[in-house]
Design a protein around this motif. Structure first.
Motif, PDB file in Angstrom:
ATOM      1  N   MET A  71       8.335  -9.705   4.772  1.00  0.00           N
ATOM      2  CA  MET A  71       7.293 -10.333   3.969  1.00  0.00           C
ATOM      3  C   MET A  71       7.836 -10.583   2.568  1.00  0.00           C
ATOM      4  N   PHE A  72       7.148 -11.500   1.842  1.00  0.00           N
ATOM      5  CA  PHE A  72       7.552 -11.759   0.460  1.00  0.00           C
ATOM      6  C   PHE A  72       7.274 -10.531  -0.398  1.00  0.00           C
ATOM      7  N   GLU A  73       8.076 -10.383  -1.444  1.00  0.00           N
ATOM      8  CA  GLU A  73       7.979  -9.144  -2.220  1.00  0.00           C
ATOM      9  C   GLU A  73       6.634  -8.988  -2.936  1.00  0.00           C
ATOM     10  N   ARG A  74       5.968 -10.119  -3.215  1.00  0.00           N
ATOM     11  CA  ARG A  74       4.678 -10.012  -3.895  1.00  0.00           C
ATOM     12  C   ARG A  74       3.517  -9.899  -2.915  1.00  0.00           C
ATOM     13  N   PHE A  75       3.803  -9.931  -1.631  1.00  0.00           N
ATOM     14  CA  PHE A  75       2.728  -9.927  -0.638  1.00  0.00           C
ATOM     15  C   PHE A  75       1.842  -8.700  -0.810  1.00  0.00           C
ATOM     16  N   ARG A  76       0.535  -8.932  -0.837  1.00  0.00           N
ATOM     17  CA  ARG A  76      -0.402  -7.831  -1.051  1.00  0.00           C
ATOM     18  C   ARG A  76      -0.824  -7.265   0.295  1.00  0.00           C
ATOM     19  N   GLY A  77      -0.165  -6.200   0.711  1.00  0.00           N
ATOM     20  CA  GLY A  77      -0.540  -5.558   1.963  1.00  0.00           C
ATOM     21  C   GLY A  77      -1.538  -4.456   1.712  1.00  0.00           C
ATOM     22  N   GLU A  78      -1.083  -3.392   1.097  1.00  0.00           N
ATOM     23  CA  GLU A  78      -1.981  -2.306   0.730  1.00  0.00           C
ATOM     24  C   GLU A  78      -1.443  -1.653  -0.530  1.00  0.00           C
ATOM     25  N   VAL A  79      -2.327  -0.959  -1.233  1.00  0.00           N
ATOM     26  CA  VAL A  79      -1.926  -0.298  -2.472  1.00  0.00           C
ATOM     27  C   VAL A  79      -1.262   1.034  -2.118  1.00  0.00           C
ATOM     28  N   VAL A  80      -0.103   1.267  -2.701  1.00  0.00           N
ATOM     29  CA  VAL A  80       0.583   2.555  -2.502  1.00  0.00           C
ATOM     30  C   VAL A  80       0.967   3.100  -3.875  1.00  0.00           C
ATOM     31  N   MET A  81       1.258   4.399  -3.878  1.00  0.00           N
ATOM     32  CA  MET A  81       1.709   5.031  -5.107  1.00  0.00           C
ATOM     33  C   MET A  81       3.112   5.562  -4.861  1.00  0.00           C
ATOM     34  N   PRO A  82       4.112   4.943  -5.458  1.00  0.00           N
ATOM     35  CA  PRO A  82       5.479   5.403  -5.175  1.00  0.00           C
ATOM     36  C   PRO A  82       5.740   6.770  -5.798  1.00  0.00           C
ATOM     37  N   HIS A  83       6.409   7.624  -5.032  1.00  0.00           N
ATOM     38  CA  HIS A  83       6.804   8.949  -5.516  1.00  0.00           C
ATOM     39  C   HIS A  83       8.321   8.998  -5.549  1.00  0.00           C
ATOM     40  N   ASP A  84       8.878   9.708  -6.512  1.00  0.00           N
ATOM     41  CA  ASP A  84      10.336   9.853  -6.532  1.00  0.00           C
ATOM     42  C   ASP A  84      10.739  11.105  -5.742  1.00  0.00           C
TER      43      ASP A  84
END
Lengths: 378, 158
Positions: free
Chosen positions: B46-59
Motif C-alpha cells: 500500500m502507499f505510505e500515506r494510506f490510512r489503514g488504522e491508527v497505531v502507536m509505534p513503540h521502540d
C-alpha cells in the motif's frame, strides 16, 4: 410538481387498461443506491414518478452543529462521495472566507487540480454505470480502469481513495506527494488516448443512441425553474457553471470553455459530461506544470471560532452547484449548517421529464441525471 | 434515412465498438491491470500515506512518545479515541506529570479522517497500512494502543 394524469386511451384497444403502482427500489441497482421511486404506470407508460427519500438519512447537517469546523469537513465526504474532494473544498473555502484568511497560491492550485481529477473520476464512473444501465457491461470495466489511476493518485497523496478529507481550513493536511506531478502527467496522455475510445465504444453505438436520443427532454425554462445545475442544466442550454461565473481557488486564472448543449435530452447530458472530461484535462494541463512553491497550510487557531453572521460558498461539483451555508453564533461550533446539494434539485425534475416515457427510458434518464443518493438524502 | 441504410449504419456502429473490445480481447495479457488479490498478498504494497488504522509505534525499550495531551481525543469527530490518564511522579524531577494509562482506540467507530494523526504534536500515533481489518466480533475492534508496561520516551514534552 403535480402532473395531470390523463385518462388511459382505450379506444384503439379492446383491452381495458388500468393504472397501477409499482415500487422501483429501494434495492434496485438502477437507482444507484437506496432511492425508492413510486411509479404510477399504465402498461409500460409512466404516468407519475414520486421519489421517496429517507432511506439513507444520517442527519449530517445536525451532526455538523456538534462538530468543530475542522471536523465538519470530513462529514462532507459522505454527501456526494464521488466528488468528495470538491465538497471538502467548499467547506474550507466557506470557513476561510469567514475568517478572511488568504491561503497560499500553492494550496489554491493543488485544490483545483485535485478537484478536476475528482470530476474526471466521477464522470468516468458515471460513464461506466451509464453504459451498464442501458445494457452495455463493457463500459463499466473501461470506466473503472481509468478511474483506478486517479484513485491511485488520491491514495498516494491524500491517503484514501474515496473519502479523502485532504482539505483543512487554512490549506491542506499534508503537502502533495513527490510522485504526484509525475503521476498526473502520466494520467493525462493516457486518458486523452482513452476518451476517443469511449466515443467509439458507446457514443456512436446505435443501441445507445436509440435509448437516449429524444428521451427525457428538459427545456431550458424548466431547468431554471427546477433549480437544476451542473451538466443536467447545461445540456438544456442553461449556462450555469460556478467555475465560470463565481471562480474559486485557482480557477480565475484558467481559460476553459463551458460544455453546453441545447437539445436537453439524455444524449445531450451524456455529451456534456464527455465534453467536461476534456475540459477538466485542459484545466489540469494548464496548472500541473507550474504549481507555485510555498506553504501547504496557513496556521489557524486550534479552535476555530467564526465571527457572528452567516456565510455561503458555492462550488461546482461533478453533479452541479454545491453550496455550504453556515450560520455562526461566534462559538466553536456552527449554529446551523445547510448544504445545497445538486442531487436533490436535479432529482426533483425527474417526474417532469420521465412522464410519458417507458420504464426503460426512466432508467436511462436517471442514469444521465447522475444521482448519488447520499447527496440527495443527507 | 432509408430502411436498409439504417440497418447498414447500425451494424457499422456496432462493429466500431466491437473493434475496441476486440483489440482488448486480443491483447488481454498485455494490458491487464487486474490485481490478483489475495494471491498477490506478498507483493501488494500500500502507499505510505494510506490510512489503514491508527497505531502507536513503540521502540525497542517499549517506549512510545505519547504524553497524554489528549489533542487527538479532542480532534476526533466521533469519539473513537479515549485516553485514560493519570498523574505519575517523574523520578528525575520529583514533580507530578501527566502520563497515559490506556490509549483506547475504537476502530469500529473510526472514519479514517486523519485528524488525530494531524493533531498529534509528538508524532506518537501514525497510520498503519494494514487494510484487512475483518474480525469475528466487534469487541475486537476496540484496541489499546499503548503496550502493557510501556512508558513515555524521555525528553518528549507536550
Amino acid at each position: 410538481m403535480e402532473t395531470a394524469i390523463k385518462e388511459p386511451t382505450t379506444s384503439k384497444s379492446n383491452f381495458k387498461s388500468e393504472e397501477y403502482f409499482i415500487n422501483m427500489g429501494p434495492q434496485h441497482p438502477a437507482t444507484h443506491g437506496v432511492l425508492r421511486l413510486l411509479l404510477t404506470i399504465d402498461g409500460e407508460i409512466i404516468k407519475k414518478v414520486e421519489p421517496d427519500l429517507g432511506y439513507i438519512h444520517r442527519s449530517i447537517e445536525k451532526m455538523c452543529e456538534n462538530n468543530s469546523y475542522q471536523q465538519i469537513v470530513h462529514l462532507t465526504d459522505r454527501l456526494d462521495y464521488l466528488s468528495s474532494h470538491i465538497n471538502n473544498e467548499a467547506v474550507c473555502l466557506c470557513v476561510e472566507n469567514a475568517l478572511e484568511l488568504e491561503v497560499p497560491e500553492r494550496v489554491k492550485v493543488i485544490r483545483t487540480i485535485l478537484g478536476e481529477l475528482t470530476r474526471i473520476a466521477s464522470h468516468t464512473l458515471w460513464w461506466g454505470v451509464m453504459g451498464m444501465d442501458v445494457g452495455a457491461l463493457t463500459t463499466y470495466f473501461y470506466g473503472f480502469r481509468d478511474r483506478e489511476m486517479i484513485n491511485d493518485i488520491f491514495e498516494e497523496t491524500c491517503g484514501a481513495r474515496l473519502t479523502m478529507n485532504y482539505n483543512v481550513p487554512g490549506g491542506l493536511m499534508q503537502d502533495i506527494h513527490p510522485n504526484f506531478v509525475k503521476r498526473v502527467k502520466e494520467f493525462i496522455p493516457h486518458f486523452r488516448s482513452k476518451l476517443p475510445e469511449y466515443d467509439r465504444l458507446l457514443t456512436g453505438n446505435i443501441i445507445f443512441q436509440k435509448r437516449t436520443k429524444g428521451v427525457g427532454i428538459l427545456s431550458k425554462e424548466d431547468a431554471i425553474n427546477f433549480g437544476a445545475s451542473g451538466p443536467v442544466a447545461r445540456a438544456s442550454g442553461y449556462s450555469c457553471d460556478v467555475r465560470k461565473y463565481h471562480p474559486y481557488s485557482a480557477l480565475d486564472k484558467i481559460t476553459f470553455t463551458e460544455a453546453l448543449d441545447t437539445t436537453g435530452d439524455s444524449f445531450a447530458r451524456y455529451k456534456v459530461r464527455i465534453a467536461e472530461m476534456w475540459e477538466s484535462l485542459a484545466i489540469i494541463e494548464q496548472l500541473i506544470d507550474n504549481i507555485p512553491e510555498g506553504d501547504f497550510k496557513v496556521a489557524t487557531n486550534a479552535v476555530i471560532k467564526l465571527p457572528k453572521g452567516d456565510f455561503y460558498q458555492k462550488v461546482e461539483t461533478a453533479r452541479g452547484e454545491f453550496g455550504v451555508y453556515i450560520i455562526s453564533a461566534g462559538t466553536k461550533n456552527p449554529y446551523r449548517v445547510k448544504f445545497r446539494s445538486p442531487g436533490l434539485s436535479n432529482l426533483s425534475l425527474l417526474n417532469h421529464i420521465a412522464v410519458g416515457g417507458k420504464i426503460g427510458d426512466l432508467v436511462a434518464t436517471m442514469a444521465t441525471i447522475d444521482i448519488v443518493v447520499p447527496d440527495i438524502d443527507r | 434515412m432509408g430502411y436498409f441504410s439504417n440497418i447498414y449504419h447500425g451494424i457499422r456502429t456496432l462493429l466500431t465498438g466491437m473493434r475496441v473490445t476486440g483489440k482488448y480481447f486480443l491483447n488481454a495479457r498485455k494490458g491487464a491491470i487486474t490485481q490478483q488479490y489475495p494471491d498477490n498478498r506478498d507483493t501488494l504494497k500500500m502507499f505510505e500515506r494510506f490510512r489503514g488504522e491508527v497505531v502507536m509505534p513503540h521502540d525497542e525499550n517499549n517506549e512510545h512518545s505519547c504524553t497524554g495531551c489528549q489533542k487527538c481525543e479532542l480532534a476526533c469527530p466521533n469519539g473513537s479515541i479515549e485516553i485514560i490518564w493519570d498523574r505519575v511522579i517523574d523520578p528525575e524531577t520529583g514533580k507530578k506529570k501527566k502520563a497515559i494509562d490506556k490509549h483506547i482506540y475504537h476502530f469500529g467507530m473510526c472514519t479514517q479522517c486523519g485528524l488525530c494523526v494531524d493533531a498529534c504534536p509528538s508524532d506518537a500515533i501514525k497510520w498503519a497500512q494494514n487494510f484487512e481489518n475483518s474480525v469475528y466480533d466487534r469487541t475486537q475492534l476496540t484496541r489499546i494502543l499503548n503496550k502493557p508496561g510501556s512508558k513515555v520516551r524521555a525528553g518528549v514534552e507536550e
